[in-house]
Write an enzyme that holds these catalytic residues in place. Structure first.
Site, PDB file in Angstrom:
ATOM      1  N   ASP A   1       0.831  -1.202   0.000  1.00  0.00           N
ATOM      2  CA  ASP A   1       0.000   0.000   0.000  1.00  0.00           C
ATOM      3  C   ASP A   1       0.870   1.259   0.000  1.00  0.00           C
ATOM      4  O   ASP A   1       0.663   2.172  -0.779  1.00  0.00           O
ATOM      5  CB  ASP A   1      -0.973  -0.001   1.194  1.00  0.00           C
ATOM      6  CG  ASP A   1      -0.304  -0.290   2.538  1.00  0.00           C
ATOM      7  OD1 ASP A   1       0.929  -0.522   2.584  1.00  0.00           O
ATOM      8  OD2 ASP A   1      -1.016  -0.302   3.553  1.00  0.00           O
TER       9      ASP A   1
ATOM     10  N   ASP B   1       7.288   3.554   3.484  1.00  0.00           N
ATOM     11  CA  ASP B   1       7.611   4.598   4.454  1.00  0.00           C
ATOM     12  C   ASP B   1       9.131   4.557   4.685  1.00  0.00           C
ATOM     13  O   ASP B   1       9.888   5.119   3.902  1.00  0.00           O
ATOM     14  CB  ASP B   1       6.773   4.275   5.710  1.00  0.00           C
ATOM     15  CG  ASP B   1       6.751   5.356   6.748  1.00  0.00           C
ATOM     16  OD1 ASP B   1       6.666   6.524   6.381  1.00  0.00           O
ATOM     17  OD2 ASP B   1       6.806   5.028   7.949  1.00  0.00           O
TER      18      ASP B   1
HETATM   19  P1  IMP Z   1       7.972   0.678   6.098  1.00  0.00           P
HETATM   20  O1  IMP Z   1       8.519  -0.689   6.390  1.00  0.00           O
HETATM   21  O2  IMP Z   1       8.462   1.680   7.116  1.00  0.00           O
HETATM   22  O3  IMP Z   1       8.212   1.147   4.701  1.00  0.00           O
HETATM   23  O4  IMP Z   1       6.442   0.595   6.440  1.00  0.00           O
HETATM   24  C1  IMP Z   1       5.460   0.471   5.496  1.00  0.00           C
HETATM   25  C2  IMP Z   1       4.167   0.113   6.219  1.00  0.00           C
HETATM   26  O5  IMP Z   1       3.836   1.090   7.217  1.00  0.00           O
HETATM   27  C3  IMP Z   1       3.006   0.168   5.250  1.00  0.00           C
HETATM   28  O6  IMP Z   1       2.796  -1.080   4.658  1.00  0.00           O
HETATM   29  C4  IMP Z   1       1.842   0.561   6.144  1.00  0.00           C
HETATM   30  O7  IMP Z   1       1.293  -0.603   6.721  1.00  0.00           O
HETATM   31  C5  IMP Z   1       2.454   1.390   7.222  1.00  0.00           C
HETATM   32  N1  IMP Z   1       2.278   2.844   6.938  1.00  0.00           N
HETATM   33  C6  IMP Z   1       3.260   3.735   6.704  1.00  0.00           C
HETATM   34  N2  IMP Z   1       2.758   4.966   6.493  1.00  0.00           N
HETATM   35  C7  IMP Z   1       1.413   4.844   6.577  1.00  0.00           C
HETATM   36  C8  IMP Z   1       0.316   5.789   6.418  1.00  0.00           C
HETATM   37  O8  IMP Z   1       0.478   6.997   6.156  1.00  0.00           O
HETATM   38  N3  IMP Z   1      -0.933   5.276   6.567  1.00  0.00           N
HETATM   39  C9  IMP Z   1      -1.173   3.961   6.855  1.00  0.00           C
HETATM   40  N4  IMP Z   1      -0.183   3.066   6.996  1.00  0.00           N
HETATM   41  C10 IMP Z   1       1.094   3.496   6.864  1.00  0.00           C
HETATM   42 MG    MG Z   2       1.354  -2.371   4.992  1.00  0.00          MG
END
Ligand code: IMP
Ligand code: MG
Length: 176
Positions: free
Chosen positions: A98, A101
């Protein structure tokens, strides 16, 4: 405090962009098949809509991961909570997320899947927050780049709510 959802990307724009991503993916995998891996729960609506726009043979599987730490910040440790049902050896895997981040989830999964011997691993995300990146990660297919804001809708939640919204919105808090 009351919560309001401000629309950031309309349903029409999301739909149009997914059609473009489907076109691009269909071209890139022409003559091959693709195995879509959905990262639950946030990517489920996106992956289903994307699958309808891809014109090469495809299969699907689903995985649940969590990244947690001692405090409110993610520790960066990614844990597989629900693994894939089927082996991926020899397949062209396209991981569907989705939102990216820190990038840790996709970075970790890409490494894990390579070790499982798939033919290729690529990544696709509906949204990307590049400002927040802490690991070096190139995402192959990105729907929209967005600023560092917390978004909901189209599968994404705030405290398990708002996944059902057909558009992408930002949660804002107002004095009632
Ligand atoms: P990463 O491993 O830090 O890239 O985290 C990604 C995950 O964090 C995504 O798959 C989402 O589940 C969650 N996430 C990060 N930002 C958001 C947001 O703005 N809204 C909802 N979920 C988010
Ligand atoms: Mg996710």
């Amino acid at each position: 405090m009351a919560e309001v959802i401000r629309e950031l990307i309309s349903e029409e724009k999301v739909d149009a962009r997914i059609r473009e991503l489907g076109e691009q993916i269909s071209k890139d995998y022409a003559g091959e098949s693709v195995h879509l891996v959905c990262i639950l729960k946030g990517a489920c609506i996106f992956m289903c809509d994307l699958a309808k726009r891809i014109r090469v043979p495809l299969s699907m599987d689903f995985m649940t991961v969590s990244s947690y730490g001692s405090g409110t910040q993610s520790s960066g440790i990614v844990r597989i909570k629900k693994d894939l049902d089927d082996p991926i050896k020899g397949l062209n895997v396209l991981i569907v997320e989705d939102i990216v981040d820190s990038g840790r989830t996709l970075h970790y999964l890409t490494e894990v899947f390579k070790e499982r011997g798939c033919k290729s691993v690529r990544t696709c995300t509906l949204l990307d927050k590049p400002e927040r990146r802490v690991v070096d990660l190139d995402v192959d297919y990105v729907g929209f780049m967005i600023p560092n804001q917390f978004v909901v809708g189209y599968g994404m939640d705030y405290d398990q709510r708002y996944r059902d919204l057909p558009f992408i919105g930002v949660v804002e808090f107002t004095e009632e």
